[in-house]
Design an enzyme around this catalytic site. Structure first.
Site, PDB file in Angstrom:
ATOM      1  N   CYS A  42       0.955  -1.069  -0.007  1.00  0.00           N
ATOM      2  CA  CYS A  42       0.012   0.152  -0.106  1.00  0.00           C
ATOM      3  C   CYS A  42       0.885   1.169  -0.073  1.00  0.00           C
ATOM      4  O   CYS A  42       1.968   1.378   0.557  1.00  0.00           O
ATOM      5  CB  CYS A  42      -0.876   0.074   1.133  1.00  0.00           C
ATOM      6  SG  CYS A  42      -2.065   1.430   1.345  1.00  0.00           S
ATOM      7  N   ASP A  44       0.495   3.740   1.642  1.00  0.00           N
ATOM      8  CA  ASP A  44       0.237   4.559   3.007  1.00  0.00           C
ATOM      9  C   ASP A  44       2.000   4.817   3.551  1.00  0.00           C
ATOM     10  O   ASP A  44       2.683   3.760   3.551  1.00  0.00           O
ATOM     11  CB  ASP A  44      -0.190   3.290   4.007  1.00  0.00           C
ATOM     12  CG  ASP A  44      -0.645   4.055   5.270  1.00  0.00           C
ATOM     13  OD1 ASP A  44       0.302   4.597   5.946  1.00  0.00           O
ATOM     14  OD2 ASP A  44      -1.682   4.047   5.573  1.00  0.00           O
ATOM     15  N   ARG A  46       2.998   4.805   6.181  1.00  0.00           N
ATOM     16  CA  ARG A  46       3.374   3.939   7.660  1.00  0.00           C
ATOM     17  C   ARG A  46       3.859   2.544   7.388  1.00  0.00           C
ATOM     18  O   ARG A  46       4.039   1.821   7.984  1.00  0.00           O
ATOM     19  CB  ARG A  46       2.295   4.016   8.680  1.00  0.00           C
ATOM     20  CG  ARG A  46       2.046   5.556   9.015  1.00  0.00           C
ATOM     21  CD  ARG A  46       0.449   5.378   9.558  1.00  0.00           C
ATOM     22  NE  ARG A  46      -0.601   5.114   8.848  1.00  0.00           N
ATOM     23  CZ  ARG A  46      -1.736   4.847   9.088  1.00  0.00           C
ATOM     24  NH1 ARG A  46      -2.180   5.077  10.246  1.00  0.00           N
ATOM     25  NH2 ARG A  46      -2.573   4.435   8.023  1.00  0.00           N
ATOM     26  N   HIS A  98      -2.262  -3.802   4.961  1.00  0.00           N
ATOM     27  CA  HIS A  98      -1.957  -3.559   6.459  1.00  0.00           C
ATOM     28  C   HIS A  98      -3.378  -3.238   7.129  1.00  0.00           C
ATOM     29  O   HIS A  98      -4.307  -2.867   6.517  1.00  0.00           O
ATOM     30  CB  HIS A  98      -1.124  -2.300   6.490  1.00  0.00           C
ATOM     31  CG  HIS A  98      -1.625  -1.074   5.756  1.00  0.00           C
ATOM     32  ND1 HIS A  98      -2.260  -0.132   6.842  1.00  0.00           N
ATOM     33  CD2 HIS A  98      -1.964  -0.577   4.835  1.00  0.00           C
ATOM     34  CE1 HIS A  98      -2.849   0.922   5.870  1.00  0.00           C
ATOM     35  NE2 HIS A  98      -2.516   0.665   4.497  1.00  0.00           N
ATOM     36  N   CYS A 101      -6.116  -0.053   6.819  1.00  0.00           N
ATOM     37  CA  CYS A 101      -6.141   0.737   5.606  1.00  0.00           C
ATOM     38  C   CYS A 101      -6.859   1.614   5.396  1.00  0.00           C
ATOM     39  O   CYS A 101      -8.179   1.165   5.062  1.00  0.00           O
ATOM     40  CB  CYS A 101      -5.877  -0.469   4.579  1.00  0.00           C
ATOM     41  SG  CYS A 101      -5.439   0.005   2.753  1.00  0.00           S
TER      42      CYS A 101
HETATM   43 CO    CO Z   1      -3.602   1.330   3.056  1.00  0.00          CO
END
Ligand code: CO
Length: 211
Positions: A42, A44, A46, A98, A101
């Protein structure tokens, strides 16, 4: 100092640190790229592939998009997959989602995110529909979302197996194995949720002959 200038300053310090540890670090890396893994994760911020797996530059070939989707018309993802499988000869493809999400959460709402995001998130709604009975039985919204994250990863593994890129490599070279993982933002731990070994048979509808 402007925020982006900090990035450039920190980059110089990082590069200097690497050379201090290992004088030929960049020379070796620039001459050879032989990663064993393709990571589809992803976007993302993090969930950075290298940091959470403790790997170094050169070890993982990476593609990231919103909610780590494998879509069979995505030329970007398919180019990465083709290059990783047929030129870098990766042995493993990892799809890593994750918990928590944002893309998966958004797909569970009826909100209109405008056309482009609606188009993208539709793919997760389809995963939801396929696994509707299991998901409907989970009352807690967070737990339902967590399970959808896992099922989404599983479906993306199937989507990889449906490509002729993967099927040809399985037939000719018995690789790569496909791994579905989910990363926990709360504890930093990766949980394997689905695995498909090279050569696994899938629904014959999707299996190509004469590859
Ligand atoms: Co995500």
């Amino acid at each position: 100092m402007l925020p982006y200038e900090t990035l450039l300053k920190d980059n110089k310090e990082w590069a200097a640190e690497r050379v201090k540890e290992q004088p030929d670090f960049f020379k070796t890396l620039s001459e050879l790229q032989t990663p064993e893994f393709l990571w589809i994760g992803c976007s993302d911020s993090r969930v950075p592939a290298n940091q959470i797996t403790g790997t170094q530059p050169g070890e993982i070939f990476v593609h990231r998009n919103v909610a780590n989707l494998v879509i069979n018309t995505d030329v970007n993802l398919l180019s990465v997959l083709d290059y990783a499988v047929n030129y870098l000869f990766v042995k493993h493809v990892i799809v890593c989602g994750h918990y928590g999400c944002g893309g998966v959460k958004a797909s569970m709402t009826s909100d209109d995110f405008n056309q482009v995001l609606n188009m993208w998130l539709r793919n997760i709604k389809d995963v939801h529909r396929i696994h509707r009975s299991e998901l409907d039985a989970i009352e807690d919204e967070e737990k339902k979302c967590d399970r959808l994250v896992e099922l989404n990863v599983q479906e993306q593994i199937f989507n990889l197996a449906k490509t002729s890129i993967i099927q040809r490599a399985w037939q000719n070279d018995k690789r790569p194995d496909l791994h579905g993982w989910v990363y926990g933002l709360n504890d930093g731990i990766i949980k394997p949720v689905y695995e498909m070994k090279a050569g696994t048979h899938i629904d014959p509808l999707y299996e190509y002959k004469n590859l």
